[in-house]
Enzyme design. Structure first.
Site, PDB file in Angstrom:
ATOM      1  N   SER A 184       0.845  -1.194   0.000  1.00 19.36           N
ATOM      2  CA  SER A 184       0.000   0.000   0.000  1.00 19.36           C
ATOM      3  C   SER A 184       0.879   1.242   0.000  1.00 19.36           C
ATOM      4  O   SER A 184       1.665   1.456   0.932  1.00 19.36           O
ATOM      5  CB  SER A 184      -0.894   0.026   1.240  1.00 19.36           C
TER       6      SER A 184
ATOM      7  N   HIS B  64      -1.247  -1.248  -4.317  1.00 20.14           N
ATOM      8  CA  HIS B  64      -2.507  -0.930  -3.637  1.00 20.14           C
ATOM      9  C   HIS B  64      -2.569   0.567  -3.354  1.00 20.14           C
ATOM     10  O   HIS B  64      -1.663   1.137  -2.741  1.00 20.14           O
ATOM     11  CB  HIS B  64      -2.577  -1.731  -2.339  1.00 20.14           C
TER      12      HIS B  64
ATOM     13  N   ASP C  56      -4.765   3.627  -1.766  1.00 14.63           N
ATOM     14  CA  ASP C  56      -5.818   3.911  -0.788  1.00 14.63           C
ATOM     15  C   ASP C  56      -6.383   5.312  -0.969  1.00 14.63           C
ATOM     16  O   ASP C  56      -5.734   6.309  -0.643  1.00 14.63           O
ATOM     17  CB  ASP C  56      -5.260   3.775   0.634  1.00 14.63           C
TER      18      ASP C  56
ATOM     19  N   MET D 207      -8.983   8.052   0.200  1.00 14.68           N
ATOM     20  CA  MET D 207      -9.788   8.407   1.386  1.00 14.68           C
ATOM     21  C   MET D 207     -10.347   9.806   1.215  1.00 14.68           C
ATOM     22  O   MET D 207      -9.664  10.693   0.687  1.00 14.68           O
ATOM     23  CB  MET D 207      -8.903   8.360   2.633  1.00 14.68           C
TER      24      MET D 207
ATOM     25  N   HIS E  47      -8.415   1.112  -3.783  1.00 14.67           N
ATOM     26  CA  HIS E  47      -9.308   0.868  -2.648  1.00 14.67           C
ATOM     27  C   HIS E  47      -9.985   2.178  -2.277  1.00 14.67           C
ATOM     28  O   HIS E  47      -9.361   3.072  -1.714  1.00 14.67           O
ATOM     29  CB  HIS E  47      -8.452   0.317  -1.489  1.00 14.67           C
TER      30      HIS E  47
ATOM     31  N   MET F 162     -12.127   4.399  -0.115  1.00 15.70           N
ATOM     32  CA  MET F 162     -12.747   4.598   1.198  1.00 15.70           C
ATOM     33  C   MET F 162     -13.455   5.940   1.124  1.00 15.70           C
ATOM     34  O   MET F 162     -13.052   6.938   1.732  1.00 15.70           O
ATOM     35  CB  MET F 162     -11.659   4.549   2.289  1.00 15.70           C
TER      36      MET F 162
ATOM     37  N   MET G 229     -11.180  -6.230   5.681  1.00 17.76           N
ATOM     38  CA  MET G 229     -10.388  -5.261   6.441  1.00 17.76           C
ATOM     39  C   MET G 229     -10.013  -5.860   7.797  1.00 17.76           C
ATOM     40  O   MET G 229     -10.882  -6.332   8.537  1.00 17.76           O
ATOM     41  CB  MET G 229     -11.182  -3.961   6.656  1.00 17.76           C
TER      42      MET G 229
ATOM     43  N   ASP H 104      -6.541  -6.637   4.222  1.00 18.81           N
ATOM     44  CA  ASP H 104      -5.952  -5.291   4.249  1.00 18.81           C
ATOM     45  C   ASP H 104      -5.953  -4.737   5.671  1.00 18.81           C
ATOM     46  O   ASP H 104      -7.018  -4.532   6.264  1.00 18.81           O
ATOM     47  CB  ASP H 104      -6.770  -4.383   3.315  1.00 18.81           C
TER      48      ASP H 104
HETATM   49  C1  DX5 Z   1      -6.190   1.261   5.769  1.00 18.09           C
HETATM   50  C2  DX5 Z   1      -5.746   1.026   4.354  1.00 18.09           C
HETATM   51  C3  DX5 Z   1      -4.663   0.024   4.250  1.00 18.09           C
HETATM   52  C4  DX5 Z   1      -3.402   0.463   4.934  1.00 18.09           C
HETATM   53  C5  DX5 Z   1      -2.566  -0.706   5.252  1.00 18.09           C
HETATM   54  O1  DX5 Z   1      -7.249   2.142   5.793  1.00 18.09           O
HETATM   55  O2  DX5 Z   1      -6.828   0.568   3.564  1.00 18.09           O
HETATM   56  O3  DX5 Z   1      -4.409  -0.342   2.901  1.00 18.09           O
HETATM   57  O4  DX5 Z   1      -2.636   1.335   4.160  1.00 18.09           O
HETATM   58  O5  DX5 Z   1      -1.455  -0.240   5.968  1.00 18.09           O
HETATM   59  P1  DX5 Z   1      -0.786  -1.162   7.080  1.00 18.09           P
HETATM   60  O6  DX5 Z   1      -0.287  -2.389   6.383  1.00 18.09           O
HETATM   61  O7  DX5 Z   1       0.302  -0.311   7.610  1.00 18.09           O
HETATM   62  O8  DX5 Z   1      -1.851  -1.492   8.092  1.00 18.09           O
HETATM   63 ZN    ZN Z   2      -6.390  -0.356   1.560  1.00 21.89          ZN
END
Ligand code: DX5
Ligand code: ZN
Length: 230
Positions: free
Chosen positions: A11, A36, A38, A40, A69, A71, A140, A175
């Site tokens: 990620s 990956h 993320d 947000m 991903h 969010m 998750m 994840d």
């Molecule tokens: C959390 C993200 C993950 C996160 C994982 O909200 O969706 O992808 O970056 O990071 P680690 O491996 O550090 O938990």
């Molecule tokens: Zn993620």
């Protein structure tokens, strides 16, 4: 099932935010299977990262699979933008709106693989009616929003999903808080894709990426150990 191939998906939430291009090239050079990403929105989750314009810029550096991903809520108004940005897999949260079945169909219709993410508080059974319209389920193992959080053990949920999926071509991704100490358990319980932020990026940098390679190999070896025939 024993010959399942595990994919390691670093990620880039744990990468240097001023240097995404080099960071992406570094993790791919060091053996990442997927990248990956993320996204947000400061609304569905209490943190804010980047949007489709940045993701489109990342795409130029990704030669493997860009696993985006989301969010965010709502999702549907953004699907076309992430298709245009070049996402290969686009994952939406089941909790992000009332019409996730429609969302998954729209992601597929836009030419991407459709992922369905489940928060830690959402049971496996909630995914049952959606498995025919999903290409991947993302379990998750932290509450989404931040990297570096403690791992929540969702092993029973993984086993339940693996059984519910049966022989359908649906991958299971895990994840949050994934590291070499829990990778074996996750692979044994049915994970196909291991996302890892801190466990990949710790100790390295784009200038000194060898640690990324060691970290990716440690995850891969731990997971493969769990799948090796006895
Ligand atoms: C959390 C993200 C993950 C996160 C994982 O909200 O969706 O992808 O970056 O990071 P680690 O491996 O550090 O938990
Ligand atoms: Zn993620």
């Amino acid at each position: 099932m024993m010959d399942r191939q595990i994919r390691i998906a670093p990620s880039i939430l744990s990468a240097d935010f001023a240097d995404f291009g080099r960071e992406i090239r570094a993790i791919e050079d060091q053996g990442a299977d997927w990248v990956h990403v993320d996204v947000m929105d400061g609304h569905f989750v209490p943190n804010l990262t980047f949007g489709p314009q940045a993701v489109k810029a990342f795409r130029r550096h990704v030669t493997t699979v860009m696993d985006v991903h989301l969010m965010i809520a709502p999702v549907d108004p953004w699907i076309a933008a992430y298709a245009e940005a070049g996402a290969d897999v686009l994952t939406a949260h089941l909790e992000a709106g009332p019409h996730v079945h429609r969302t998954l169909q729209a992601i597929s219709a836009a030419g991407m693989k459709a992922g369905l993410a489940l928060n830690p508080g959402t049971p496996a059974e909630a995914a049952a009616p959606l498995l025919d319209v999903a290409d991947m389920v993302c379990v998750m193992t932290v509450n989404p929003g931040f990297g570096g959080q403690g791992f929540l053990d969702m092993t029973p949920k993984l086993r339940a999903l693996r059984a519910m999926i049966g022989d359908r071509p649906v991958l299971i991704e895990v994840d949050g808080g994934v590291d070499p100490a829990n990778a074996a358990r996750l692979a044994a319980a049915g994970a196909d894709v291991l996302v890892a932020g801190s466990a990949v990026f710790r100790g390295g940098s784009a200038e000194a990426p060898a640690a990324y390679g060691r970290n990716i190999r440690a995850l891969r070896e731990a997971a493969a150990g769990a799948l090796a025939p006895a």
